[in-house]
Design an enzyme around this catalytic site. Structure first.
Site, PDB file in Angstrom:
ATOM      1  N   TYR A 185     -13.612   2.419 -36.405  1.00 57.14           N
ATOM      2  CA  TYR A 185     -14.647   1.899 -37.329  1.00 57.14           C
ATOM      3  C   TYR A 185     -15.691   2.968 -37.681  1.00 57.14           C
ATOM      4  CZ  TYR A 185     -18.572  -0.672 -39.254  1.00 57.14           C
ATOM      5  OH  TYR A 185     -19.624  -1.065 -40.054  1.00 57.14           O
TER       6      TYR A 185
ATOM      7  N   LYS B 122     -16.319   4.806 -41.355  1.00 60.91           N
ATOM      8  CA  LYS B 122     -17.583   4.718 -42.093  1.00 60.91           C
ATOM      9  C   LYS B 122     -18.133   6.125 -42.357  1.00 60.91           C
ATOM     10  CE  LYS B 122     -19.441   1.361 -43.153  1.00 60.91           C
ATOM     11  NZ  LYS B 122     -19.229   0.513 -44.373  1.00 60.91           N
TER      12      LYS B 122
HETATM   13  N1  NAI Z   1     -22.909  -6.347 -39.768  1.00 57.53           N
HETATM   14  C1  NAI Z   1     -23.599  -5.281 -39.414  1.00 57.53           C
HETATM   15  O1  NAI Z   1     -24.370  -5.308 -38.447  1.00 57.53           O
HETATM   16  C2  NAI Z   1     -23.468  -4.023 -40.197  1.00 57.53           C
HETATM   17  C3  NAI Z   1     -22.623  -3.908 -41.296  1.00 57.53           C
HETATM   18  N2  NAI Z   1     -22.567  -2.719 -41.982  1.00 57.53           N
HETATM   19  C4  NAI Z   1     -21.725  -2.564 -43.176  1.00 57.53           C
HETATM   20  O2  NAI Z   1     -22.121  -3.547 -44.105  1.00 57.53           O
HETATM   21  C5  NAI Z   1     -21.020  -3.936 -44.917  1.00 57.53           C
HETATM   22  C6  NAI Z   1     -20.912  -5.448 -44.918  1.00 57.53           C
HETATM   23  O3  NAI Z   1     -20.731  -5.869 -43.579  1.00 57.53           O
HETATM   24  P1  NAI Z   1     -20.815  -7.403 -43.170  1.00 57.53           P
HETATM   25  O4  NAI Z   1     -21.391  -8.176 -44.276  1.00 57.53           O
HETATM   26  O5  NAI Z   1     -21.425  -7.472 -41.844  1.00 57.53           O
HETATM   27  O6  NAI Z   1     -19.284  -7.721 -43.015  1.00 57.53           O
HETATM   28  P2  NAI Z   1     -18.443  -8.963 -43.550  1.00 57.53           P
HETATM   29  O7  NAI Z   1     -17.118  -8.878 -42.891  1.00 57.53           O
HETATM   30  O8  NAI Z   1     -19.204 -10.220 -43.411  1.00 57.53           O
HETATM   31  O9  NAI Z   1     -18.319  -8.639 -45.097  1.00 57.53           O
HETATM   32  C7  NAI Z   1     -17.408  -7.741 -45.601  1.00 57.53           C
HETATM   33  C8  NAI Z   1     -16.814  -8.341 -46.852  1.00 57.53           C
HETATM   34  O10 NAI Z   1     -15.868  -7.404 -47.367  1.00 57.53           O
HETATM   35  C9  NAI Z   1     -14.702  -8.124 -47.744  1.00 57.53           C
HETATM   36  N3  NAI Z   1     -13.527  -7.285 -47.644  1.00 57.53           N
HETATM   37  C10 NAI Z   1     -12.954  -6.815 -46.519  1.00 57.53           C
HETATM   38  N4  NAI Z   1     -11.853  -6.130 -46.830  1.00 57.53           N
HETATM   39  C11 NAI Z   1     -11.748  -6.154 -48.174  1.00 57.53           C
HETATM   40  C12 NAI Z   1     -10.809  -5.624 -49.082  1.00 57.53           C
HETATM   41  N5  NAI Z   1      -9.742  -4.945 -48.664  1.00 57.53           N
HETATM   42  N6  NAI Z   1     -11.004  -5.830 -50.390  1.00 57.53           N
HETATM   43  C13 NAI Z   1     -12.066  -6.554 -50.837  1.00 57.53           C
HETATM   44  N7  NAI Z   1     -12.971  -7.081 -50.019  1.00 57.53           N
HETATM   45  C14 NAI Z   1     -12.812  -6.889 -48.700  1.00 57.53           C
HETATM   46  C15 NAI Z   1     -14.610  -9.277 -46.775  1.00 57.53           C
HETATM   47  O11 NAI Z   1     -13.807 -10.328 -47.301  1.00 57.53           O
HETATM   48  C16 NAI Z   1     -16.063  -9.642 -46.590  1.00 57.53           C
HETATM   49  O12 NAI Z   1     -16.440 -10.643 -47.491  1.00 57.53           O
HETATM   50  C17 NAI Z   1     -19.791  -3.255 -44.338  1.00 57.53           C
HETATM   51  O13 NAI Z   1     -19.474  -2.146 -45.142  1.00 57.53           O
HETATM   52  C18 NAI Z   1     -20.246  -2.789 -42.952  1.00 57.53           C
HETATM   53  O14 NAI Z   1     -19.587  -1.631 -42.553  1.00 57.53           O
HETATM   54  C19 NAI Z   1     -23.324  -1.656 -41.630  1.00 57.53           C
HETATM   55  C20 NAI Z   1     -24.158  -1.726 -40.559  1.00 57.53           C
HETATM   56  C21 NAI Z   1     -24.295  -2.902 -39.753  1.00 57.53           C
HETATM   57  C1  LIG Z   2     -22.552  -8.015 -23.071  1.00 59.40           C
HETATM   58  C2  LIG Z   2     -21.885  -7.210 -24.112  1.00 59.40           C
HETATM   59  C3  LIG Z   2     -21.834  -5.790 -23.659  1.00 59.40           C
HETATM   60  C4  LIG Z   2     -22.642  -7.351 -25.399  1.00 59.40           C
HETATM   61  C5  LIG Z   2     -21.767  -7.020 -26.559  1.00 59.40           C
HETATM   62  C6  LIG Z   2     -22.576  -6.930 -27.821  1.00 59.40           C
HETATM   63  C7  LIG Z   2     -21.772  -6.249 -28.911  1.00 59.40           C
HETATM   64  C8  LIG Z   2     -20.721  -7.195 -29.405  1.00 59.40           C
HETATM   65  C9  LIG Z   2     -22.703  -5.773 -30.024  1.00 59.40           C
HETATM   66  C10 LIG Z   2     -23.767  -4.810 -29.462  1.00 59.40           C
HETATM   67  C11 LIG Z   2     -24.110  -3.828 -30.569  1.00 59.40           C
HETATM   68  C12 LIG Z   2     -23.352  -4.346 -31.773  1.00 59.40           C
HETATM   69  C13 LIG Z   2     -23.037  -3.353 -32.899  1.00 59.40           C
HETATM   70  C14 LIG Z   2     -24.265  -2.668 -33.425  1.00 59.40           C
HETATM   71  O1  LIG Z   2     -25.224  -3.622 -33.842  1.00 59.40           O
HETATM   72  C15 LIG Z   2     -23.976  -1.719 -34.546  1.00 59.40           C
HETATM   73  C16 LIG Z   2     -22.990  -2.172 -35.544  1.00 59.40           C
HETATM   74  C17 LIG Z   2     -22.993  -1.588 -36.776  1.00 59.40           C
HETATM   75  C18 LIG Z   2     -21.998  -1.838 -37.722  1.00 59.40           C
HETATM   76  O2  LIG Z   2     -21.891  -1.139 -38.721  1.00 59.40           O
HETATM   77  C19 LIG Z   2     -21.017  -2.920 -37.503  1.00 59.40           C
HETATM   78  C20 LIG Z   2     -21.365  -3.819 -36.363  1.00 59.40           C
HETATM   79  C21 LIG Z   2     -21.881  -3.070 -35.147  1.00 59.40           C
HETATM   80  C22 LIG Z   2     -20.765  -2.158 -34.639  1.00 59.40           C
HETATM   81  C23 LIG Z   2     -22.307  -4.087 -34.059  1.00 59.40           C
HETATM   82  C24 LIG Z   2     -21.088  -4.860 -33.509  1.00 59.40           C
HETATM   83  C25 LIG Z   2     -21.401  -5.730 -32.296  1.00 59.40           C
HETATM   84  C26 LIG Z   2     -22.084  -4.955 -31.178  1.00 59.40           C
HETATM   85  C27 LIG Z   2     -21.144  -3.918 -30.619  1.00 59.40           C
END
Ligand code: NAI
Ligand SMILES: CC(C)CCC[C@@H](C)[C@H]1CC[C@H]2[C@@H]3[C@H](O)CC4=CC(=O)CC[C@]4(C)[C@H]3CC[C@]12C
Length: 369
Positions: free
Chosen positions: A159, A163
């Site tokens: 992952y 990214k």
């Molecule tokens: N959730 C988090 O804490 C963080 C997320 N991100 C980034 O933010 C972005 C959004 O993440 P989330 O909303 O958390 O994830 P999510 O899984 O809820 O949303 C991702 C969306 O992309 C769509 N998707 C996946 N594969 C696809 C494909 N092949 N074609 C078209 N659509 C596709 C999914 O259907 C989903 O709706 C991602 O790029 C992720 O890497 C970055 C930092 C932290």
């Molecule tokens: C008791 C366990 C050790 C607790 C597990 C918690 C984990 C599932 C989550 C702790 C940190 C999270 C990640 C972090 O917030 C940074 C992230 C950034 C992204 O771009 C995608 C999600 C994630 C990797 C997020 C995923 C869950 C954790 C690893």
């Protein structure tokens, strides 16, 4: 998008627009982007909630498509002024293969860039991640760092590798000539751990706590700080960055910005308790109940079981060596670069973010949402 065309209505495309972050970006654009004329929402899985948006004044076009299919992406991008590329495969649990993660996150991003170049779309905002920096495999803390902080970024997990590669593609594409002769302007936003309405892992922790009679058990020392940012503020940052890319192309093009707001610096578990506490859960232990080496052993055991069981069943628990390393390494940001470059101020205060998240956890925890 010249001065004379101030009133020109713009076409925006949000990839991944039905995901956790994507839905907030879509709703934020509709609420806060006055120049929005058409909003295209591109996702592999379209949400039913999109239907209600179609009755508003802005034309909302739902496009079911896959970012790994270049022709589908090109068709969606054609005629768009701005692309916000949030689509990604967020998998640190071993649910998808490394090849699939690479295909979606890297090739998918390459397809988006090439589509912009071919069709003449000039502005691209990419959702990157703190994970492109760290935590690294050596467990070095990143304490209140910013975009210029020196840090040994070492990636092994698919992952963060994907990214980091995708972010590089986006930044390197800045300045490329798009169809029509104008330069492509790109930037990347790096959220830390996003929380808020729609955060599935938070909901899962809540349900797990309910199953355990209201108790959660501390696994990580409270002294380990983990960066978190509210989804509404991350969405707002995307909308602002997309809006300002044109006016401030020379300053913002090719830049990265950490996403930040007023959320407090806390350990992953203590931060979650800000929401789960008011929902009736308690975190047991001022210190971790299990010694760290036991967690390391359990995480390794989970990884082994995942590998052994793979031919039969998908075993993908939250705890594995990678998630343990991320959760137990300090990674927090302190920066004002987004404020300096494009005037970002968090739209939601910490109190507001907290209240909204609590209300969502309460509703989501008790329903099958
Ligand atoms: N959730 C988090 O804490 C963080 C997320 N991100 C980034 O933010 C972005 C959004 O993440 P989330 O909303 O958390 O994830 P999510 O899984 O809820 O949303 C991702 C969306 O992309 C769509 N998707 C996946 N594969 C696809 C494909 N092949 N074609 C078209 N659509 C596709 C999914 O259907 C989903 O709706 C991602 O790029 C992720 O890497 C970055 C930092 C932290
Ligand atoms: C008791 C366990 C050790 C607790 C597990 C918690 C984990 C599932 C989550 C702790 C940190 C999270 C990640 C972090 O917030 C940074 C992230 C950034 C992204 O771009 C995608 C999600 C994630 C990797 C997020 C995923 C869950 C954790 C690893």
């Amino acid at each position: 998008m010249a001065d004379s065309a101030q009133a020109q209505k713009l076409v925006y495309l949000v990839t991944g627009g039905c995901g956790f972050l994507g839905e907030h970006v879509v709703r934020m654009l509709l609420q806060r982007e006055p120049r929005l004329g058409e909003l295209r929402v591109f996702d592999r899985h379209l949400g039913p909630w999109l239907e209600e948006l179609k009755t508003g004044p802005v034309r909302v076009t739902a496009i079911q498509g896959d970012v790994t299919e270049a022709h589908e992406v090109a068709a969606a991008v054609a005629g768009a002024h701005v692309v916000i590329h949030t689509a990604g495969l967020v998998d640190v649990f071993g649910r998808a293969s490394p090849e699939t993660i690479h295909e979606v996150n890297v090739q998918g991003t390459r397809n988006v860039i090439e589509a912009c170049v071919q069709t003449g779309t000039q502005f691209l905002v990419y959702t990157s991640s703190m994970e492109v920096v760290g935590p690294n495999t050596k467990g070095h803390p990143f304490y209140r760092g910013n975009e210029d902080t020196l840090y040994e970024a070492v990636h092994r997990h698919p992952y963060p590798c994907s990214k980091a590669l995708a972010e590089r593609l986006v930044l390197e594409a800045n300045g490329r000539e798009v169809h029509g002769g104008l330069p492509l302007v790109t930037c990347a936003l790096r959220p830390t751990g996003i929380y808020g309405e729609g955060h599935q892992i938070m909901r899962d922790f809540y349900r797990q706590g309910l199953r355990l009679g209201g108790w959660l058990f501390r696994a990580i020392p409270a002294s380990v700080e983990h960066g978190r940012v509210y989804v509404g503020n991350v969405a707002w940052m995307h909308v602002l960055a997309a809006r300002e890319l044109e006016r401030r192309a020379a300053l913002m093009g090719g830049q990265v910005y950490f996403c930040y707001d007023g959320s407090p610096y806390k350990s992953y578990e203590d931060f979650n308790m800000e929401f789960l506490g008011p929902c009736g859960l308690q975190l047991v232990g001022a210190r971790p109940l299990l010694p760290y080496w036991v967690l390391v052993f359990l995480a390794a055991l989970n990884a082994l079981l995942q590998w052994l069981l793979r031919p039969l069943v998908l075993y993908a628990p939250l705890l594995n060596p990678y998630t343990l390393a991320v959760a137990s390494t300090t990674f927090t940001v302190s920066t004002d670069k987004a404020q300096r470059h494009f005037g970002y101020e968090p739209l939601f205060s910490w109190e507001d973010s907290r209240t909204r998240t609590i209300l969502w956890v309460q509703a989501a925890g008790s329903s099958a949402q």
